[in-house]
Write an enzyme that holds these catalytic residues in place. Sequence first.
Site, mmCIF file in Angstrom:
data_model
loop_
_atom_site.group_PDB
_atom_site.id
_atom_site.type_symbol
_atom_site.label_atom_id
_atom_site.label_comp_id
_atom_site.label_asym_id
_atom_site.label_seq_id
_atom_site.Cartn_x
_atom_site.Cartn_y
_atom_site.Cartn_z
ATOM 1 C CG ASP A 1 52.396 54.105 32.917
ATOM 2 O OD1 ASP A 1 52.034 55.238 33.281
ATOM 3 O OD2 ASP A 1 53.107 53.366 33.615
ATOM 4 C CG ASN B 1 48.604 46.292 43.270
ATOM 5 O OD1 ASN B 1 48.348 46.712 42.156
ATOM 6 N ND2 ASN B 1 49.761 46.516 43.876
ATOM 7 C CG HIS C 1 53.256 53.704 37.438
ATOM 8 N ND1 HIS C 1 52.864 52.834 36.447
ATOM 9 C CD2 HIS C 1 53.169 53.015 38.601
ATOM 10 C CE1 HIS C 1 52.557 51.669 36.987
ATOM 11 N NE2 HIS C 1 52.734 51.754 38.290
ATOM 12 C CB SER D 1 54.376 50.406 41.500
ATOM 13 O OG SER D 1 53.033 50.823 41.345
#
Length: 234
Positions: free
Chosen positions: A202, A119, A205, A54
């Site tokens: 958030d 991740n 990011h 991402s």
Amino acid sequence: MRSFTLFLSLFMFLLFNSCGENTKKEDQKDIEEATDSEVANEDNNKVILFFGDSLTAGYGLEQGEAFPAIIQQKIDSLGLSYQVVNAGLSGETTSGGKNRIDWVLKQNVDVFILELGANDGLRGIQLSETRANLQEIIDFVREKNPDIEIILAGMQIPPNMGQDYTTGFRNIFPELAEKNNVQLIPFLLEGVAGDPELNQQDGIHPTAEGQKILAENVWEVLKPVLMEEMETAE
């Protein structure tokens, strides 16, 4: 330090969960179509492929605000003949990257920038597996094109899994870079992690401004590679 650790903890959580399976499949289809069209339209240019998650995809931002697009602007301003392809996929792991590298490399690529692993850390995947997957990706890329330039983006994780895991994870990237004689971006999020003004709501990011800093972190390593390539070609 506390804010940085909190940022990384939140970052790792949302990085992996930032998209559902359906969205991921749609994003992968978009990447495949974009890869084909961008390369087809720039046959005379060398190709720089950004292969990541991402962060590379520019989650939550317009496509032109992600750091690969900013890198393209820098390249164009110098009149260099390189075309950037953004193959970032939100939620991607090293295992997922290994599985999709084949179709991503359907076309010739001259510079390959590998940004995966965060991740894996979230899921507590064994360090040996993450290392092996990254190595397999590097091996596959080199097999397709022995002359390709590879740049590996380093990542860090919070100490949730224990200090040994955290340290071992961080060390994967410089160790692989040294083993494979590839360039290393020490920490992609340097200067952005932990700064609320440079991250989206958030808290994880990067914002458009944060992506500009990511671009600088990448450019510091990428620019000398491109200049050397151009000099060699001449």
